[in-house]
Enzyme design. Structure first.
Site, short mmCIF file in Angstrom:
data_model
loop_
_atom_site.label_atom_id
_atom_site.label_comp_id
_atom_site.label_asym_id
_atom_site.label_seq_id
_atom_site.Cartn_x
_atom_site.Cartn_y
_atom_site.Cartn_z
N SER A 99 2.79 5.96 -1.06
CA SER A 99 2.79 6.55 -2.26
C SER A 99 2.60 7.88 -2.10
O SER A 99 2.97 8.89 -1.64
CB SER A 99 1.39 5.92 -2.79
OG SER A 99 1.74 6.81 -4.19
N ASP A 241 6.44 11.12 -6.78
CA ASP A 241 6.02 10.68 -4.92
C ASP A 241 6.76 9.97 -4.17
O ASP A 241 7.96 9.46 -5.33
CB ASP A 241 4.43 10.52 -5.36
CG ASP A 241 3.86 9.14 -6.15
OD1 ASP A 241 5.25 9.00 -7.02
OD2 ASP A 241 3.21 8.45 -6.48
N ASP A 243 6.15 7.00 -4.49
CA ASP A 243 7.20 5.28 -4.48
C ASP A 243 7.43 5.76 -6.19
O ASP A 243 7.97 4.31 -6.69
CB ASP A 243 5.72 4.14 -4.73
CG ASP A 243 5.11 4.63 -5.02
OD1 ASP A 243 4.92 6.17 -4.81
OD2 ASP A 243 4.20 3.77 -5.16
N ASP A 245 5.98 6.48 -8.96
CA ASP A 245 5.48 5.27 -10.41
C ASP A 245 4.85 6.61 -11.33
O ASP A 245 4.42 6.49 -11.86
CB ASP A 245 4.20 4.65 -9.76
CG ASP A 245 2.83 5.17 -9.03
OD1 ASP A 245 3.92 6.37 -7.70
OD2 ASP A 245 2.37 4.44 -8.17
MG MG Z 1 2.72 6.21 -6.20
#
Ligand code: MG
Length: 451
Positions: A99, A241, A243, A245
């Protein structure tokens, strides 16, 4: 909760420094426990970190040995995997992603059949299974199978497009610069933007293991994107970021906005058409309360961590929620932080208002927030709380997550990070001087109660 040095096991998943805390042996053991716990069909996705090839095979091997049907989704944003688990009615999912952590870190996030992350009590059960030494693997004739499915990103994009005014967005013909930092959002967000009729300027969208800058999408890491936005005269810049999210924004003037603005703007948009509770964590800007108050909507605060926010949103029937780190949760899609969905909501808002991002930001409440990290520090929170109870009244203290001191002019929050070995101190006030004073007061306190 710490299992051993360089490895953090918490409600956010299992995180560690590659080769020190997080090794293929650890990944195999924890995925074995997860496979035993969930059974059935498990989806696996990952970001672009260099260690992911190694961890992918460890995870697949562990899933096969528990007799699970393992579906490899390839490089996949965390919210895309969460949506696939929910929509395919799989037993669960695993995302291998560090992440926002620096490149030497990696982590595993565990997803339930409803697309949410494991609840804290399920994480405890997983840890118990992980620590048990007698987890049995399947015999030769009961092993699982691996399948490949490359449809997660398109499925996610199609579902997002059902929830925004595509024609309205297309009519604006936005020029958008997108910085995915070579992470899991490198394919998904540019594709969505093309489908929304945008002219797309890709910055660091090569989905390769090396990040172009530190992964946390905070203004200090977005100077490259800011320059591109100005150079190509884009309407807006988006940054994720690793990943995807989270989403951070750069205005058409090239100003990298604090990541707090993403949720504020999403709230401002959604509450105009749908009234209801807003849920966010205790560390998120009080500007959310001001925006919700304009629409006569309540704000509910939770501990930090998307699972706490998601659970509370489900229970309260919230219309929008998320975290001040750029994580927006939009219930009609999924109870998951989703930087790609957030990008579509922001564009829909810009199209509806027929104005620039700067003019939307100018109408939002102004606060000064200072976020500090004190590395390699452990503090005795019980002693700190006892001391503060002698100094402040109960109305001035909030122990929802760590310690928060509330002042008429603002607040300061002290908490141990669940994802890194550090203490976070976040202060907010209407002006910088007051926020600095709150921050200094908190820093003085934490060093008194250092372990
Ligand atoms: Mg993340």
């Amino acid at each position: 909760m710490k299992a051993d040095s360089n490895l953090i096991i918490s409600a956010s998943g299992v995180r560690g420094i590659v080769g020190l805390g997080l090794t293929p042996q650890v990944v195999t053991k924890i995925v074995l426990a997860f496979g035993k716990m969930m059974g059935g069909k498990i989806l696996l996705g990952y970001d672009t970190r260099t260690s992911n090839e190694m961890f992918k095979y460890a995870a697949l091997s562990a899933l096969l040995s528990t007799g699970c049907e393992a579906v490899d989704l390839g490089i996949c944003p965390t919210p895309s995997l969460q949506l696939m688990v929910k929509d395919q009615q799989a037993s669960g999912g695993i995302v291998i992603t560090g992440s926002h952590n620096p490149p030497e870190w990696n982590a595993l996030k565990f997803v339930r059949s409803d697309g949410l992350f494991l609840f804290p009590e399920q994480v405890n059960r997983l840890i118990d299974l992980y620590q048990a030494t007698n987890v049995k693997t399947s015999a030769w004739d009961r092993l699982g199978k691996v399948f490949r499915d490359d449809s997660a990103i398109w499925h996610h994009i199609k579902r997002i497009m059902q929830l925004v005014d595509v024609e309205k967005i297309k009519s604006r013909k936005f020029k958008v610069a997108i910085d995915a930092n070579n992470g899991a959002g490198s394919f998904a967000t540019p594709l969505l933007l093309q489908e929304l009729g945008c002219s797309v300027v890709k910055v660091n969208c090569q989905a390769k293991g090396e990040f172009a800058h530190l992964p946390e999408p905070v203004p200090a890491n977005l100077q490259g994107l800011s320059s591109v936005v100005k150079e190509v005269e884009a309407d807006i810049g988006f940054a994720h970021d690793a990943d995807a999210d989270r989403l951070a924004l750069v205005s058409e003037r090239g100003e990298a906005l604090s990541e707090e603005y993403t949720l504020m703007i999403a709230c401002d948009f959604i509450l105009q058409t749908k009234r209801g509770p807003v849920v966010t964590n205790v560390s998120t800007s009080r500007a959310i309360d001001d925006i919700a108050a304009r629409f006569d909507c309540p704000v509910i605060r939770t501990p930090v961590g998307d699972i706490h926010v998601s659970k509370c949103m489900q229970a309260s029937g919230a219309v929008i929620g998320g975290e001040g780190n750029g994580g927006v949760i939009f219930p009609p899609l999924n109870y998951a932080r989703d930087g790609i969905m957030a990008a579509a909501l922001i564009l829909n808002h810009l199209a509806n208002e027929d104005t620039s991002l700067s003019s939307i930001v100018n109408k939002l409440p102004r606060y000064c927030m200072l976020k500090q990290k004190v590395k390699n520090l452990e503090i005795d929170f019980e002693k700190l709380k006892q001391s503060l109870c002698c100094e402040f009244s109960s109305d001035e203290l909030d122990f929802t997550d760590g310690v928060q001191i509330l002042f008429p002019e603002g607040w300061v929050h002290i908490r141990a990070s669940g994802t890194e070995p550090l203490v976070r101190v976040i202060a907010e006030a209407k002006d910088k001087k007051t926020a600095e004073d709150f921050s200094r007061l908190a820093l003085d306190k934490i060093f008194i109660f250092k372990k």
